[in-house]
Design a protein around this motif. Sequence first.
Motif, mmCIF file in Angstrom:
data_model
loop_
_atom_site.group_PDB
_atom_site.id
_atom_site.type_symbol
_atom_site.label_atom_id
_atom_site.label_comp_id
_atom_site.label_asym_id
_atom_site.label_seq_id
_atom_site.Cartn_x
_atom_site.Cartn_y
_atom_site.Cartn_z
ATOM 1 N N ASP A 203 -10.272 0.417 0.023
ATOM 2 C CA ASP A 203 -9.532 0.570 1.273
ATOM 3 C C ASP A 203 -10.438 0.749 2.487
ATOM 4 O O ASP A 203 -9.948 1.049 3.576
ATOM 5 C CB ASP A 203 -8.584 1.781 1.193
ATOM 6 C CG ASP A 203 -7.542 1.637 0.098
ATOM 7 O OD1 ASP A 203 -6.870 0.591 0.061
ATOM 8 O OD2 ASP A 203 -7.412 2.565 -0.722
ATOM 9 N N LYS A 395 1.428 -2.618 -1.001
ATOM 10 C CA LYS A 395 0.243 -2.119 -0.291
ATOM 11 C C LYS A 395 0.215 -2.687 1.123
ATOM 12 O O LYS A 395 -0.029 -1.948 2.092
ATOM 13 C CB LYS A 395 -1.037 -2.490 -1.043
ATOM 14 C CG LYS A 395 -2.300 -2.045 -0.309
ATOM 15 C CD LYS A 395 -3.577 -2.293 -1.100
ATOM 16 C CE LYS A 395 -4.784 -1.768 -0.320
ATOM 17 N NZ LYS A 395 -6.053 -1.894 -1.065
ATOM 18 N N ASN A 399 0.920 -0.544 4.659
ATOM 19 C CA ASN A 399 -0.092 -0.567 5.716
ATOM 20 C C ASN A 399 0.365 -1.343 6.948
ATOM 21 O O ASN A 399 -0.434 -1.580 7.853
ATOM 22 C CB ASN A 399 -1.390 -1.172 5.178
ATOM 23 C CG ASN A 399 -2.067 -0.278 4.164
ATOM 24 O OD1 ASN A 399 -2.090 0.940 4.309
ATOM 25 N ND2 ASN A 399 -2.621 -0.860 3.109
#
Length: 507
Positions: A203, A395, A399
């Motif tokens: 990340d 994911k 985000n």
Amino acid sequence: MKRLTTLFVLAILATTAGFAKSKHKDLSGIIAVKGELTQKYGQSPAGTPVTIRRVVKMHGPNEKGKEIFYAVEVNGIQETIPSEEMNLIALSTPQTDREFWQQIYLKYHLYEHFYNYNYRHKLRQEIDEECRDYLEKLNEIAYQDDYMTSYVQGVFSKLNAITIDSNRKENLNIRLIQSPEPDAFMLPNGSMVISTGLLCTLDSEDELAAVIACELGHFVLDHQVYNIHRAERRAKRAAFWAEVFSATAEAALDIAHWDNDDDAYAVSLVANIGTIASLLSIPATDRLGMKYKAPQEISADRIARELLEFKGYNPGGLSSALHKITGYYQQRQYNKEIPRYGSIGNLQKRMAKAGETHNLSARPYLRTTSDIVSFNAAMNYANKHYKETARLIHKNIDNRLATDNDYVLLVKAEMALSNTKEVNSHCLALLDKAQELAGTSPNLDIYKQRTLLLMRMNKQAQAADILKEYLTLLSSYKGQDIEGEEKEWTNKEMSWAKQMLDKISRI
């Protein structure tokens, strides 16, 4: 300048004159590693600046065990200090890449290592040939994206040890491959292989830099060549290398289309996961010198933390990266040996030694790799790994980086996993979100997927309306004088839509 160099060499010879009839072998060439005395030495007090100029191996009637000496400049005077007494010198913070790697060579006794084992140039040439063969096979699962390759290459170049040793001719470079797993390894010829799965698992750039730095650590310490040399001594060379590719030779290197029957984007290609597993098998990576022992892992990780700090990265990126890689395998309940990492237990031990674990995350990195996340989701969907597809798309959604295509792919995965009233209603909402993100640019895949979903929900009238819109858009697209695969796909989709309309009229 030449005169100064000559005088310096003479000075070194003069300082070694106390060793009767001794001879010396220059191991390092001229170096310039700065430091200071930690305690009084001769007439120089603690804190006196010093410069290490050479590493020398003495031959002669020396005191037993004292063969390696450091030619050190103290207050303009040349001294020879036995390696056993080098704790007298505290090295200064390096200011250049060259100073950093010269310090690594000193601290890890690499000058002595290459003297004792030499550079094995013939073996390195043979290894390079085998690595090239392996990389050619990896082209079957190469990830082709100039932007992403450039980004990863940039991180690699920032850490790169190109000034390390003029006797090492390896060409350091980056290769990106398709793999759902967080793979990363450096071949002994200097080629660094990084998977799309690793880029999805991490990340932050600090974590990516940490993984790269660990592999550079192994390379600098020459672990791969050392391991291969030891393994080769136990087997005839032909037999040794034949076993390397025994698993990959039988692999079915067929490339799967991104679900041609269901996806509008059939031009995208993703690798078959079975093929990936064969090419990245334990026999292949281990035989190329990457089955590291615990002390080798510890040394490489230690160098990585030093390198990260020197280059301005967060050294905590190492523990954070290892934590996420371990989490990947724990989530999938791996109870077998993991290529390159050995086992979950090995990863946990490395984490413990890497220091306090921080969960690092950086939006610039997440934004840069969001397309990779989408790609890996598509790869998992094409290989019918629907839960992993959904996890990856979430994911991007979490985000706030998901695209209209992401939402469509999530709908496909959800529809493959379940068929309930609640799930179907949720999928309709996801397609509405996809439509919103698409804006005025029609995404043909949304129309097809909405049709399939409405048919599943027994809403044939609404499905017929969407099909008519789909046909209109396809006709408009076909009118743009498209050719080749796009034209073939459009004709196929128009035929399918007409058949579906006919089917609905007969229900």
